[in-house]
Design a protein around this motif. Structure first.
Motif, short mmCIF file in Angstrom:
data_model
loop_
_atom_site.label_atom_id
_atom_site.label_comp_id
_atom_site.label_asym_id
_atom_site.label_seq_id
_atom_site.Cartn_x
_atom_site.Cartn_y
_atom_site.Cartn_z
N GLY A 88 -5.27 -8.86 -1.30
CA GLY A 88 -4.02 -9.53 -1.22
C GLY A 88 -2.82 -8.94 -1.20
N ASN A 89 -2.76 -8.02 -2.26
CA ASN A 89 -1.34 -7.36 -2.44
C ASN A 89 -0.75 -6.51 -1.24
N ALA A 90 -1.63 -5.90 -0.45
CA ALA A 90 -1.35 -4.94 0.67
C ALA A 90 -0.92 -5.88 1.80
N LEU A 112 -10.69 2.44 -17.45
CA LEU A 112 -9.87 1.57 -16.30
C LEU A 112 -9.48 0.39 -16.85
N GLU A 113 -8.33 -0.35 -16.09
CA GLU A 113 -7.89 -1.51 -16.53
C GLU A 113 -7.72 -2.44 -15.21
N SER A 114 -7.83 -3.53 -15.66
CA SER A 114 -7.75 -4.57 -14.65
C SER A 114 -8.08 -4.69 -13.14
N GLY A 115 -6.92 -4.56 -12.15
CA GLY A 115 -7.34 -4.66 -10.77
C GLY A 115 -8.12 -3.36 -10.16
N MET A 116 -7.87 -2.26 -10.82
CA MET A 116 -8.56 -1.06 -10.27
C MET A 116 -10.01 -1.04 -10.60
N VAL A 117 -10.60 -1.70 -11.71
CA VAL A 117 -12.01 -1.73 -12.04
C VAL A 117 -12.75 -2.14 -10.88
N PRO A 118 -12.61 -3.44 -10.09
CA PRO A 118 -13.59 -4.05 -9.18
C PRO A 118 -13.57 -2.80 -8.07
N LYS A 119 -12.37 -2.30 -7.70
CA LYS A 119 -12.00 -1.41 -6.66
C LYS A 119 -12.98 -0.09 -6.81
N MET A 120 -12.93 0.37 -8.14
CA MET A 120 -13.58 1.58 -8.25
C MET A 120 -15.02 1.40 -8.52
N ILE A 163 -13.57 -1.97 5.97
CA ILE A 163 -12.12 -1.94 5.34
C ILE A 163 -12.09 -3.30 4.47
N LYS A 164 -11.78 -3.07 3.15
CA LYS A 164 -11.46 -4.14 2.21
C LYS A 164 -9.62 -4.23 2.34
N TYR A 165 -9.38 -5.42 2.81
CA TYR A 165 -7.80 -5.66 2.99
C TYR A 165 -7.54 -6.42 1.77
N LEU A 199 -8.06 -0.85 0.57
CA LEU A 199 -6.73 -0.90 0.76
C LEU A 199 -5.86 -1.51 -0.22
N THR A 200 -4.91 -1.26 -0.85
CA THR A 200 -4.36 -1.75 -2.12
C THR A 200 -2.71 -1.48 -2.32
N ASP A 201 -2.15 -1.77 -3.48
CA ASP A 201 -0.82 -1.52 -3.61
C ASP A 201 -0.47 -0.34 -4.62
N VAL A 202 -1.15 0.63 -4.47
CA VAL A 202 -0.77 1.95 -5.23
C VAL A 202 -1.34 3.02 -4.33
N LYS A 203 -0.82 4.05 -4.56
CA LYS A 203 -1.36 5.32 -3.94
C LYS A 203 -2.78 5.80 -4.04
N GLY A 204 -3.51 5.15 -5.01
CA GLY A 204 -4.96 5.47 -5.15
C GLY A 204 -5.22 5.36 -6.78
N LEU A 205 -6.29 6.24 -7.16
CA LEU A 205 -6.61 5.88 -8.65
C LEU A 205 -5.89 7.08 -9.38
N TYR A 206 -5.26 6.69 -10.41
CA TYR A 206 -4.64 7.42 -11.49
C TYR A 206 -5.46 7.78 -12.61
N ALA A 207 -5.60 8.89 -13.00
CA ALA A 207 -6.44 9.32 -14.17
C ALA A 207 -5.53 8.71 -15.61
N ARG A 208 -4.41 8.70 -15.53
CA ARG A 208 -3.69 8.00 -16.61
C ARG A 208 -2.69 7.40 -16.10
N TRP A 209 -3.07 6.10 -15.53
CA TRP A 209 -2.25 4.94 -15.06
C TRP A 209 -0.91 4.61 -16.25
N PRO A 210 0.25 4.38 -15.90
CA PRO A 210 0.83 4.72 -14.50
C PRO A 210 1.29 6.02 -14.44
N1 LIG Z 1 -5.88 3.74 -13.33
C1 LIG Z 1 -5.36 2.97 -12.20
N2 LIG Z 1 -4.74 3.90 -11.05
C2 LIG Z 1 -4.04 2.85 -10.10
N3 LIG Z 1 -3.79 1.54 -10.46
C3 LIG Z 1 -4.21 0.88 -11.55
C4 LIG Z 1 -4.78 1.68 -12.52
N4 LIG Z 1 -5.09 0.82 -13.58
C5 LIG Z 1 -4.70 -0.45 -13.28
N5 LIG Z 1 -4.07 -0.39 -12.07
C6 LIG Z 1 -3.39 -1.47 -11.37
O1 LIG Z 1 -4.26 -2.02 -10.20
C7 LIG Z 1 -3.77 -2.72 -9.35
C8 LIG Z 1 -4.41 -2.83 -8.13
O2 LIG Z 1 -5.45 -4.16 -8.24
P1 LIG Z 1 -4.89 -5.37 -7.65
O3 LIG Z 1 -3.56 -5.76 -8.06
O4 LIG Z 1 -6.08 -6.31 -8.17
O5 LIG Z 1 -5.12 -4.93 -5.99
P2 LIG Z 1 -5.46 -6.04 -4.87
O6 LIG Z 1 -4.69 -7.15 -4.79
O7 LIG Z 1 -4.81 -5.01 -3.56
O8 LIG Z 1 -6.72 -6.32 -4.52
C9 LIG Z 1 -2.38 -1.87 -9.18
O9 LIG Z 1 -1.26 -2.38 -8.52
C10 LIG Z 1 -2.33 -1.21 -10.58
O10 LIG Z 1 -1.36 -2.07 -11.02
#
Ligand SMILES: Nc1ncnc2c1ncn2[C@@H]1O[C@H](COP(=O)(O)OP(=O)(O)O)[C@@H](O)[C@H]1O
Ligand SMILES: CC(=O)N[C@@H](CCC(=O)OP(=O)(O)O)C(=O)O
Length: 286
Positions: free
Chosen positions: A29-31, A236-244, A25-27, A204-215
């Motif tokens: 910072g934002n969650a 994909l952008e920013s925070g979601m990249v390392p997660k996916m 489980i990855k916990y 675990l993060t601070d959005v519902k999951g991966l959005y195809a067309r964020w936001p």
């Molecule tokens: N396609 C996407 N789907 C969901 N979230 C996205 C997407 N693209 C960018 N984001 C952003 O990525 C954020 C999660 O990454 P991050 O803030 O680094 O999380 P954490 O601190 O939990 O590791 C979301 O809050 C959202 O703003």
């Protein structure tokens, strides 16, 4: 009362299926910013342990690191989603992740019993890293003491699991050169899930999951195959990249399922593992 019994019975096939399963489980910072959510998270992890699973927690702490850097007047910025880490910043990263956030997570879990044992990726050489460069518009950029995990030795984690403990791990790694490296926690969790051949990686993060067309709220993806994710990754952008990328690494490395869940939803972990509804985004092998 019937509905409560129904919920328990619904969990039965999942309890049978995941008994003895290792779940990483990855916990994030934002969650973990709200006290009540942190307590719910600890309850869930302990519940998993009592239900016969073997949870392993890898935690981040990006917002906490940024706050401490600010207090100390150290400039900090991100390049391609990774913190540019000077030697001065590395001291803060290590202090906050291993000395502060790790202790907090261990403390919350251990309110329920003597389960959590905290460790850094440096301990027992769990994570060996090499210097990582960011790539911006095709160019290699030096981002300081940021590491890429090249080897995982999960022996110490296995020993803790065999002893019934819950390992809680910070994403700091050491190089063969003795250098200390700052590793993105999503990436570290994926590397560990593969090394342990976990049954699940849950991010675990601070959005519902991966959005195809964020936001765009209507574009939440419930499940997708590794090949589909590979196609989607460049958009994909920013925070979601390392997660996916972490989910992709995990399933390509033999982990049957990787999930991105909303850590703001109380008990998201339990809902995902023990109910039929599932939450967030699930990535499966192609
Ligand atoms: N396609 C996407 N789907 C969901 N979230 C996205 C997407 N693209 C960018 N984001 C952003 O990525 C954020 C999660 O990454 P991050 O803030 O680094 O999380 P954490 O601190 O939990 O590791 C979301 O809050 C959202 O703003
Ligand atoms: C290289 C790099 O960017 N490391 C991250 C490590 C912590 C982390 O990943 O925390 P979250 O999961 O809370 O984002 C950082 O310094 O913020």
């Amino acid at each position: 009362m019937t509905s409560k019994a129904e919920i328990l019975v619904e969990a039965l096939p999942w309890l049978a299926r995941f008994h003895g399963a290792t779940v990483v489980i990855k916990y994030g910072g934002n969650a973990m910013t709200e006290e009540s959510l942190r307590e719910r998270f600890a309850e869930d992890v302990v519940f998993l342990r009592y239900a016969g699973l073997k949870p392993v927690v890898v935690h981040g702490g990006g917002p906490q690191i940024s706050a401490q850097l600010k207090v100390q007047g150290i400039e900090s910025h991100f390049t391609a989603g990774l913190r540019v880490t000077t030697p001065e910043a590395m001291n803060v990263v290590r202090m906050v992740l291993t000395g502060q956030v790790n202790r907090e997570v261990v403390g919350l879990i251990n309110r329920h019993g003597p389960f959590a044992v905290g460790m850094s990726g440096e301990d027992a050489r769990l994570f060996t890293a090499e210097k990582k460069y960011a790539v911006v518009e095709g160019e290699q950029v030096d981002i300081g003491q940021v590491g890429e995990i090249v080897k995982v030795d999960p022996g110490a984690v296995r020993a803790l699991l065999d002893d019934g403990r819950i390992p809680v791990i910070s994403s700091v790694a050491v190089g063969d050169d003795g250098e200390i490296y700052n590793v993105n926690a999503d990436t570290a969790a994926a590397a560990l899930a593969v090394a342990l051949q976990a049954q699940k990686l849950i991010v675990l993060t601070d959005v519902k999951g991966l959005y195809a067309r964020w936001p765009d709220e209507s574009s939440l993806i419930k499940q997708l195959k590794a090949a589909e994710l590979e196609t989607l990754l460049p958009s994909l952008e920013s925070g979601m990249v390392p997660k996916m990328e972490a989910c992709l690494t995990a399933v390509q490395g033999g982990v049957p399922q990787a999930h991105v869940l909303d850590g703001r939803e109380p008990h998201a972990l339990l809902l995902e593992i023990f109910t039929d509804q599932g939450t967030g985004t699930m990535v499966m092998p192609s």
